[in-house]
Design an enzyme around this catalytic site. Structure first.
Site, PDB file in Angstrom:
ATOM      1  N   SER A  38      -0.052  -5.517   0.950  1.00 55.05           N
ATOM      2  CA  SER A  38      -0.410  -4.462   0.017  1.00 55.05           C
ATOM      3  C   SER A  38      -1.859  -4.640  -0.397  1.00 55.05           C
ATOM      4  O   SER A  38      -2.513  -5.602  -0.017  1.00 55.05           O
ATOM      5  CB  SER A  38       0.508  -4.503  -1.203  1.00 55.05           C
ATOM      6  OG  SER A  38       0.153  -5.622  -1.999  1.00 55.05           O
ATOM      7  N   LYS A  39      -2.321  -3.701  -1.191  1.00 53.60           N
ATOM      8  CA  LYS A  39      -3.730  -3.693  -1.594  1.00 53.60           C
ATOM      9  C   LYS A  39      -4.162  -5.006  -2.221  1.00 53.60           C
ATOM     10  O   LYS A  39      -5.320  -5.385  -2.107  1.00 53.60           O
ATOM     11  CB  LYS A  39      -3.982  -2.555  -2.585  1.00 53.60           C
ATOM     12  CG  LYS A  39      -4.041  -1.204  -1.905  1.00 53.60           C
ATOM     13  CD  LYS A  39      -5.017  -0.293  -2.635  1.00 53.60           C
ATOM     14  CE  LYS A  39      -5.118   1.066  -1.942  1.00 53.60           C
ATOM     15  NZ  LYS A  39      -4.175   2.043  -2.451  1.00 53.60           N
ATOM     16  N   ARG A  40      -3.226  -5.686  -2.886  1.00 54.85           N
ATOM     17  CA  ARG A  40      -3.687  -6.902  -3.547  1.00 54.85           C
ATOM     18  C   ARG A  40      -4.028  -8.001  -2.541  1.00 54.85           C
ATOM     19  O   ARG A  40      -4.662  -8.981  -2.883  1.00 54.85           O
ATOM     20  CB  ARG A  40      -2.681  -7.347  -4.607  1.00 54.85           C
ATOM     21  CG  ARG A  40      -1.492  -8.061  -4.128  1.00 54.85           C
ATOM     22  CD  ARG A  40      -0.362  -8.099  -5.129  1.00 54.85           C
ATOM     23  NE  ARG A  40       0.866  -8.182  -4.384  1.00 54.85           N
ATOM     24  CZ  ARG A  40       1.290  -9.281  -3.776  1.00 54.85           C
ATOM     25  NH1 ARG A  40       0.612 -10.394  -3.889  1.00 54.85           N
ATOM     26  NH2 ARG A  40       2.391  -9.271  -3.075  1.00 54.85           N
TER      27      ARG A  40
ATOM     28  N   GLY B 110      -5.995  -7.299  -0.039  1.00 57.58           N
ATOM     29  CA  GLY B 110      -7.288  -6.886   0.531  1.00 57.58           C
ATOM     30  C   GLY B 110      -7.177  -5.489   1.106  1.00 57.58           C
ATOM     31  O   GLY B 110      -6.241  -4.760   0.797  1.00 57.58           O
TER      32      GLY B 110
END
Ligand code: GLU
Length: 470
Positions: free
Chosen positions: A240-242, A244
């Site tokens: 997921s976005k966390r 990167g």
């Protein structure tokens, strides 16, 4: 020879193309090309509040960038679910007529109460079937599923996965307001588009038994299914976005060549022995969905960069120039009009750069004279003695018959000996003068590629500075 194989990539345009989606698209594309079948792009935009034209545009652009061309799909009409409501209505009517679906008028409040009651006993909520035999003529349309037995998904990657009907319920095909549900649209689209193999993320595996029951109710042949495992972050939770960047465009903008991205994505789950680098033609020839691993694959940026570097190093020079050019311009620089010279510059840079952005950054000095000199090296090299040496370099380099790397090297070596210096003394001085840095590609190549006029102008500027340093 063409085959009947028809596969589709069916993104919901609620965001940009995620690397997981891109890999699903790639597996479908490879499967279609391998079998000489058709690859179809379908836009699942029934969630109108979250679907945007901008996202559709971004997805289309990302697929084009990756080179995953579709045989059917937008901009031709009929490949967006919002354009296909008539077909959903027809199929719903058929299910009502055959008694395979029924209308239900249970209120949201009633269903909520049942859901809460189920939660309290720890059971999974299933619709009670209260309206099954009431013969209503309005309400939400539910699929009548068998109360006993099980549905087996014969997955091409995971093998047989069994779902007991006692764990499923009479799911809603069409809501009370007349809008079809996601699972119903997918089934109707897949049958009307004559999809033979559904290859998608395994976050959809739990939808598959429901969809199979719907195919059966419609008396359609059930396609083959292959559910691809999720891409994981380094901590093995779903990427997921966390973790990167997750959108394909972010990698494009960072200067990863599309071929490297494709090569990287295919190896996230698919393998052929321990081979890492594949041409596209090889992938088309070798790809088999059965070789996709059933376990999740970890997204590894270091490996992506390694592949990127490999492609930058080995791709055709003309192609590299084409790919670099927009990045040069985006950095506010202008490539030389002389293509051979531009390619020569890139040849000195391509060994070291991991991305196109990095390559432009490392080669910035080719396109603009240094505006500053490395602060650690400048006081040591740009001294009165440095000025004297630069003066001699300028004089000798101004007088060579030709300004090629070997000719420049001869001159610099001769001068080195004359002055009783080491080659590095003059090389570092010249390097700092023309690039502003102490690390660069081979200095004789750099000087030759800059051309005599530009090289001498930079050497003179550095000499003026060094003279002033007294
Ligand atoms: N639209 C779904 C998604 O974006 C894909 C559904 C499918 O492939 O069946 O996850």
């Amino acid at each position: 020879m063409a085959s009947d194989v028809r596969v589709r990539f069916a993104p919901s345009p609620t965001g940009h193309l995620h690397v997981g989606g891109a890999r699903t698209a790639l597996f479908n594309w490879l499967f279609a090309r391998h079998h000489r079948g058709a690859f179809i792009l379908r836009i699942e935009d029934t969630d109108r509040s979250r679907s945007t034209d901008e996202n559709i545009g971004a997805i289309v652009e990302a697929l084009q960038w990756l080179g995953l061309d579709w045989d059917e799909g937008p901009p031709a009409p009929g490949y967006r679910q919002t354009e296909r409501f008539e077909s959903y209505r027809d199929h719903a009517a058929r299910l009502v007529a055959t008694g395979r679906a029924y209308l239900c008028d249970c209120s949201p409040e009633l269903l909520d109460r049942e859901r809460q009651a189920a939660q309290q006993t720890g059971a999974t909520f299933r619709y009670s079937g209260r309206c099954r035999d009431r013969g209503l003529s309005a309400g939400a349309l539910r699929l009548r599923i068998p109360t006993e037995g099980a549905t087996v998904v014969n997955d091409l990657i995971h093998g047989a996965v069994t779902f007991e009907h006692s764990q499923l319920d009479d799911w809603i095909l069409v809501r009370t307001d007349g809008t079809p549900t996601y699972n119903f649209c997918v089934v109707v689209d897949d049958v009307t588009m004559r999809i033979t193999h559904v290859i998608r993320g395994n976050d959809h595996l739990s939808n598959t038994p429901k969809q199979i029951l719907c195919y059966e109710a419609l008396e359609y042949a059930v396609p083959e299914f292959a559910h691809v495992s999720m891409i994981l972050g380094p901590d093995r939770s779903r990427l997921s976005k966390r973790h990167g960047a997750t959108s394909v465009q972010a990698y494009r903008d960072a200067g990863i060549p599309a071929d490297a991205m494709v090569n990287y994505l295919v190896r996230l789950g698919w393998s052929h022995g321990d081979q890492e680098v594949f041409s596209r033609a090889q992938l088309v020839e070798l790809f088999d969905i059965k070789d996709v691993a059933s376990s999740g694959a970890v997204f590894d940026t270091t490996k992506l960069e390694w592949l990127s570097q490999h492609y930058l190093k080995t791709m055709d020079g003309g192609r590299l120039a084409e790919l670099v050019e927009p990045f040069v311009r985006a950095a506010g620089l202008t490539p030389p009009a002389d293509r051979a010279r531009f390619r020569g510059m890139l040849d000195t840079l391509r060994e070291r750069a991991k991305t196109l952005v990095e390559l432009v950054e490392q080669g910035r000095f080719y396109f603009e004279a240094p505006t500053a000199y490395e602060p650690k090296a400048a006081p040591k090299l740009l001294t009165p003695e440095g000025a004297r040496r630069l003066g001699l370099l300028i004089e000798r380099l101004g007088g060579t018959a030709e300004f090629t790397a070997p000719a420049i090297e001869r001159v610099v070596r001769a001068l080195t000996e004359e002055l009783g210096l080491k080659l590095v003394d003059l090389a570092q001085l010249a390097r700092l003068a023309v690039t502003g840095r102490t690390a660069s590609p081979p200095i004789f190549d750099v000087l030759a590629l800059l051309g005599r006029a530009e090289a001498l102008a930079r050497l003179r500027r550095a000499r003026a500075l060094a003279e002033g340093a007294a």
